[in-house]
Every structure is written in C-alpha cells, then in structure tokens.
Design a protein around this motif. Sequence first.
Motif, mmCIF file in Angstrom:
data_model
loop_
_atom_site.group_PDB
_atom_site.id
_atom_site.type_symbol
_atom_site.label_atom_id
_atom_site.label_comp_id
_atom_site.label_asym_id
_atom_site.label_seq_id
_atom_site.Cartn_x
_atom_site.Cartn_y
_atom_site.Cartn_z
ATOM 1 N N LEU A 67 0.816 -1.209 0.000
ATOM 2 C CA LEU A 67 0.000 0.000 0.000
ATOM 3 C C LEU A 67 0.853 1.263 0.000
ATOM 4 N N THR A 68 2.054 1.183 0.547
ATOM 5 C CA THR A 68 2.924 2.349 0.659
ATOM 6 C C THR A 68 3.196 2.998 -0.686
ATOM 7 N N GLN A 69 3.376 2.193 -1.734
ATOM 8 C CA GLN A 69 3.658 2.773 -3.042
ATOM 9 C C GLN A 69 2.797 2.150 -4.141
ATOM 10 N N GLY A 70 1.597 1.709 -3.751
ATOM 11 C CA GLY A 70 0.704 1.107 -4.741
ATOM 12 C C GLY A 70 -0.403 2.007 -5.221
ATOM 13 N N ALA A 71 -0.643 3.104 -4.507
ATOM 14 C CA ALA A 71 -1.782 3.953 -4.841
ATOM 15 C C ALA A 71 -1.582 4.679 -6.167
ATOM 16 N N GLY A 72 -2.710 5.034 -6.791
ATOM 17 C CA GLY A 72 -2.678 5.810 -8.024
ATOM 18 C C GLY A 72 -2.380 5.003 -9.263
ATOM 19 N N LYS A 73 -2.283 3.685 -9.143
ATOM 20 C CA LYS A 73 -1.919 2.831 -10.273
ATOM 21 C C LYS A 73 -3.104 1.974 -10.707
ATOM 22 N N ALA A 74 -3.036 1.501 -11.941
ATOM 23 C CA ALA A 74 -3.977 0.500 -12.441
ATOM 24 C C ALA A 74 -3.217 -0.816 -12.562
ATOM 25 N N SER A 75 -3.875 -1.936 -12.243
ATOM 26 C CA SER A 75 -3.208 -3.238 -12.256
ATOM 27 C C SER A 75 -3.764 -4.126 -13.356
ATOM 28 N N ILE A 76 -2.865 -4.658 -14.172
ATOM 29 C CA ILE A 76 -3.226 -5.644 -15.182
ATOM 30 C C ILE A 76 -2.388 -6.894 -14.950
ATOM 31 N N THR A 77 -3.001 -8.058 -15.054
ATOM 32 C CA THR A 77 -2.257 -9.303 -14.899
ATOM 33 C C THR A 77 -1.992 -9.906 -16.274
ATOM 34 N N LEU A 78 -0.747 -10.317 -16.485
ATOM 35 C CA LEU A 78 -0.334 -10.911 -17.749
ATOM 36 C C LEU A 78 0.543 -12.121 -17.488
ATOM 37 N N ASN A 79 0.458 -13.111 -18.364
ATOM 38 C CA ASN A 79 1.383 -14.238 -18.346
ATOM 39 C C ASN A 79 2.424 -13.971 -19.417
ATOM 40 N N LEU A 80 3.595 -13.542 -19.001
ATOM 41 C CA LEU A 80 4.651 -13.181 -19.956
ATOM 42 C C LEU A 80 5.451 -14.397 -20.423
ATOM 43 N N LEU A 353 5.478 12.905 -1.518
ATOM 44 C CA LEU A 353 6.758 13.380 -2.040
ATOM 45 C C LEU A 353 7.447 14.334 -1.073
ATOM 46 N N PRO A 354 8.784 14.316 -1.049
ATOM 47 C CA PRO A 354 9.516 15.195 -0.128
ATOM 48 C C PRO A 354 9.812 16.572 -0.714
ATOM 49 N N PHE A 355 9.119 16.953 -1.802
ATOM 50 C CA PHE A 355 9.334 18.273 -2.399
ATOM 51 C C PHE A 355 8.014 18.794 -2.953
ATOM 52 N N ARG A 356 7.988 20.077 -3.278
ATOM 53 C CA ARG A 356 6.826 20.703 -3.895
ATOM 54 C C ARG A 356 7.296 21.467 -5.131
ATOM 55 N N LEU A 357 6.438 21.529 -6.143
ATOM 56 C CA LEU A 357 6.732 22.290 -7.347
ATOM 57 C C LEU A 357 5.771 23.461 -7.447
ATOM 58 N N GLY A 358 6.308 24.640 -7.672
ATOM 59 C CA GLY A 358 5.475 25.804 -7.889
ATOM 60 C C GLY A 358 4.442 26.011 -6.809
ATOM 61 N N ASN A 359 3.173 26.047 -7.203
ATOM 62 C CA ASN A 359 2.100 26.337 -6.250
ATOM 63 C C ASN A 359 1.546 25.103 -5.558
ATOM 64 N N ALA A 360 2.181 23.974 -5.735
ATOM 65 C CA ALA A 360 1.679 22.742 -5.126
ATOM 66 C C ALA A 360 1.776 22.818 -3.606
ATOM 67 N N LYS A 361 0.699 22.487 -2.939
ATOM 68 C CA LYS A 361 0.689 22.430 -1.479
ATOM 69 C C LYS A 361 0.990 21.019 -0.987
ATOM 70 N N SER A 362 0.599 20.042 -1.786
ATOM 71 C CA SER A 362 0.853 18.639 -1.458
ATOM 72 C C SER A 362 0.570 17.813 -2.701
ATOM 73 N N TYR A 363 0.886 16.543 -2.629
ATOM 74 C CA TYR A 363 0.604 15.617 -3.727
ATOM 75 C C TYR A 363 -0.189 14.445 -3.178
ATOM 76 N N ARG A 364 -1.215 14.054 -3.936
ATOM 77 C CA ARG A 364 -2.100 13.003 -3.457
ATOM 78 C C ARG A 364 -2.365 12.011 -4.575
ATOM 79 N N PRO A 365 -2.182 10.703 -4.319
ATOM 80 C CA PRO A 365 -2.528 9.714 -5.352
ATOM 81 C C PRO A 365 -3.989 9.860 -5.760
ATOM 82 N N LYS A 366 -4.264 9.623 -7.032
ATOM 83 C CA LYS A 366 -5.636 9.822 -7.530
ATOM 84 C C LYS A 366 -6.574 8.678 -7.143
ATOM 85 N N SER A 367 -6.027 7.562 -6.686
ATOM 86 C CA SER A 367 -6.861 6.415 -6.333
ATOM 87 C C SER A 367 -6.115 5.519 -5.352
ATOM 88 N N PRO A 368 -6.845 4.708 -4.584
ATOM 89 C CA PRO A 368 -6.189 3.767 -3.670
ATOM 90 C C PRO A 368 -5.403 2.701 -4.442
#
Length: 388
Positions: A67-80, A353-368
């Motif tokens: 969960l620490t770095q899984g948010a904001g992503k879409a998951s697809i399963t493939l047999n490579l 994120l440990p930094f901000r760009l321009g007018n950003a107050k924070s960064y939030r993943p768009k989805s769990p």
Amino acid sequence: MSQTHPFKGLVVIDFTHVLAGPACSYYLGLLGAEVIKVESISKGDAIRHRGGTDGVGASVGLSTSYLTQGAGKASITLNLEIPQGVDIFHRLLARADVLVENHVPKTMQHLGLDEDTLAQRHPHLIHCAMTGYGRGGPQENTAAYDVNIQATCGLMDATGTQESGPTRTGAPVLDYATALAASFAVSAALFERASTGKGTFVDVSMLETGLSLMSSSVTDYLKTGNAPQRRGNLANSRSPGAGSFPCADGVISLGVNEESHFVSLAKALGRSDWITDPRFAQRDNRKANVADFATEVEAELLKKPAIEWEPILQSGGVPAARLRTLPEALSSDQVQTRGFVQTLDDGVSVPTLPFRLGNAKSYRPKSPAPKLGAQTQDILDWLDETDV
C-alpha cells in the motif's frame, strides 16, 4: 489535489516488485503520470503478501508495504511466458513513455524484453532498469535487497558503535533512495527525449546509490586513506558539540559545527562564559578539550527535558532537534502542515513526495492501491480502442 503535475499525459508501465521499483513509478504517478502496473496472474507483486505488520492485509494481497507505493496505479495481470501475454506487453509499451522494471538482466533476456530488444522495437521508450549492482561487472545478475546493499556498500559497517558492531539502518533507506535516484534519472531522460525524439536506457544501481549516500565519506577515504569509523550518535563533522546528548528526559541532537553555532549554544544554555574560556573559545581548543566540553554541555542539558530545550535552542539559532519516534514525527505540526501524508478514499494514509513544485501544497494519489488485476479488462479495452 495539486495543480502542478508536470508528467500529466505520460504513460508509465510499472513492471516492478517489492519496494524500490514500485516506489519509483509511484513518485512519477504523484507528478501526474498514468501508471499501469503489470503483474503475474498467480500472485502479482510478492510484496502484496509480505512486509509490515498487518497480517490481514497481507493475506488478501494488500500488505502495508504494498500500500505504501501502490496507490494511483492500475493493475493488469499478464502471463509473460506465453506469446499472447508478451504481445499485450508490447502493445502497452507502444503507447507508453516510460518502462520501469527491477528484474535482473537474465530475467528480462529470458522474456525477450531486454534493453536491446526493446530499444529496437520501441525507440521512443525510456527504459529504466533498477538492479542491485547495475549493468556490467561480475554481479549484474546477482539478486539483492536493501539489507544486502547496506552491507556491501559500506553503510552498515559505518553505522553503530565500536561496541555494537555494524548495524543496519532502521528503515530500507537504500530502496527508497534508489527509487528517488531512478525518478531523477527518468526525468533527465524525458528532458533529453524532448529535444532528440529518442528514448534511452536508464541503468540504476542500488550499490552506487548507497555509495552516493556516503559521498563525503567516499571522498575523504580516497584522499586520506582513512576509512569511516563507527561513531554512534556523534556527527560525521567531528565537531565538538555535534552529536546527541541526554537531557533530564529525552535526547537532543545538536549540530554545532560553526563558530556562530557555538556562540549561540553558549548563550542559549546560559553559559556565555564558554565564549571566553580558553579551553573552549576556539574550535581547536574545544577539540583538544572535547571531553571537558561534552561533560559541561551534558551537565547543562540535564537540567531540562528535551521537549523544553528544543524551542529554546532552535529560537537561539542552534541547529537542534529532539529525538522523536516515528509516531511523534508524523504528528508534528511541521509534517502535518506540509501535507506529506495523504489519506485516500479507502481510509489508508500514505507518504507522498519530499518536495513541492510551484504552487503545489501537497501531492495526493488519484486512487487507492488496486487489487491484483483489478483494471485488466479496462486496460485491454483501452488498447483495443487505441490500436492503429
């Protein structure tokens, strides 16, 4: 959500596992990229099922480490291992800007997805490969985790005390430092592509990331031949008054490295007499009498608890900080104000994120963080719609 998303419109294929690789694509996603995580059909990213202390979450593929770095992503399963899976993977890469993966080279070669093959078929692609030791050399195919790299780069040997022996850091710092290094490298490669129109291969080494974290020690050794020694809580600057000191309750960390810091410390502790004391007045004198100086500093600090000393010292211009637990650090006004931790729609709170760009107050993943393969059909439909 921040309005500053420089990677908006970029598509990142995340073919990673465990911590460092997923963290890299997570950071890119926080900055606006669309991240598609490619996982095996059987169990997906292994870190889904281990890591952290939430056994219930791990049992359903949603461990806290995932969960620490899984948010904001879409998951697809493939047999490579079958042509159909590989074909879909190539269709994804054809539409992607960046591939992030952290498999040893022989694994990618086995799958027919090595850097040379991908460069020929997808010349526009930024291919970021994160491995323990980097390409080339006798260990390029050696598997490695954070704890292995801490051991092999010299960081563990330099951590702890002479009595304790080598000590691993209390968090997987090499994993996350490598993720940040990889994100920086991907940003540079994207900047280059903007002018050349061509993708490139990004070769990220955890070992060299570890050495980079020790840069000042590396240079000091190469110039003097003196290898770093375990110094416990004493600062690497070796300055008298730089280190951690006990208080009436708790511990305070001092960074008294400059003469102005020493003067500020003396005044803040009510010991202006130190400024003219021949034992301490000059840096060389303090080094010669470091035991006496440390004893007198400790004697003053033992008069109050660390929670009282911290504001006194900081307002007096002394680089100082009270030793905190992780829960205390996260609940501090500074961390809360910055919005480093964000709570998602599923109630899970995650670091960002440990930094901000321009007018950003924070960064939030768009989805769990997604369940394994949750967006497989959506992604396949998208591929069908965008095929040319």
